[in-house]
Design a protein around this motif. Sequence first.
Motif, mmCIF file in Angstrom:
data_model
loop_
_atom_site.group_PDB
_atom_site.id
_atom_site.type_symbol
_atom_site.label_atom_id
_atom_site.label_comp_id
_atom_site.label_asym_id
_atom_site.label_seq_id
_atom_site.Cartn_x
_atom_site.Cartn_y
_atom_site.Cartn_z
ATOM 1 N N GLU A 76 36.064 39.439 48.438
ATOM 2 C CA GLU A 76 37.217 39.209 47.577
ATOM 3 C C GLU A 76 36.935 39.874 46.239
ATOM 4 O O GLU A 76 35.932 39.575 45.582
ATOM 5 N N GLU A 77 37.798 40.806 45.875
ATOM 6 C CA GLU A 77 37.673 41.524 44.609
ATOM 7 C C GLU A 77 39.025 41.470 43.907
ATOM 8 O O GLU A 77 40.019 41.943 44.457
ATOM 9 N N LYS A 78 39.040 40.898 42.729
ATOM 10 C CA LYS A 78 40.283 40.758 41.953
ATOM 11 C C LYS A 78 41.389 40.122 42.797
ATOM 12 O O LYS A 78 42.493 40.639 42.892
ATOM 13 N N GLU A 79 41.050 39.018 43.456
ATOM 14 C CA GLU A 79 41.985 38.219 44.245
ATOM 15 C C GLU A 79 42.549 38.954 45.464
ATOM 16 O O GLU A 79 43.594 38.577 46.000
ATOM 17 N N THR A 80 41.893 40.019 45.889
ATOM 18 C CA THR A 80 42.306 40.755 47.081
ATOM 19 C C THR A 80 41.106 40.910 47.995
ATOM 20 O O THR A 80 40.027 41.305 47.554
#
Length: 166
Positions: free
Chosen positions: A143-147
């Motif tokens: 998960e990176e920046k809510e994605t």
Amino acid sequence: MNYSILALVLLVALLLYFQSKKRKTKKALLLQKQEDEVYRNYLNKFQDISTLKKLPVQEVQIAGVRYQNDDGSQRQDIIRECKKGERLMLIPDSINQYDKHAIQVLRLNRQQIGFLDMDLAIEVKSRLEASSPVEASIIDIKEEKETLQVYIALQKYSLRSNVSAN
């Protein structure tokens, strides 16, 4: 007397639990068998890998994971169901309006989770069209920046046969 009823209830609960677990195991084995067949059929479109030399594995990030698929499904929802080690199919998207070399990244159940990067897609499309297999599997989901981002391993093979002609 209450202890015998409690023991009976516990025994029935244990039996139901193990039957349920057995059904889940059978279902998982059936699903695995179906996925193996889908993957075998996918690989049958290409040269036999036993005659080809493996090239170094390439690790790449899938593009377009935040977008919706044409069927309305959300790629992020599909990615939540994915697992590390899951095998994937790479399918040319000949009707893609943004990139004529686009390569879809699909789960074995044909759910799309994204695309290969445009630059890489040109090479992979060329290999696939030459019946040279490119295998793909998930190596990580972060998960990176809510994605949720998906990282895959690409196994390419030399376009030259590894078996010498006699």
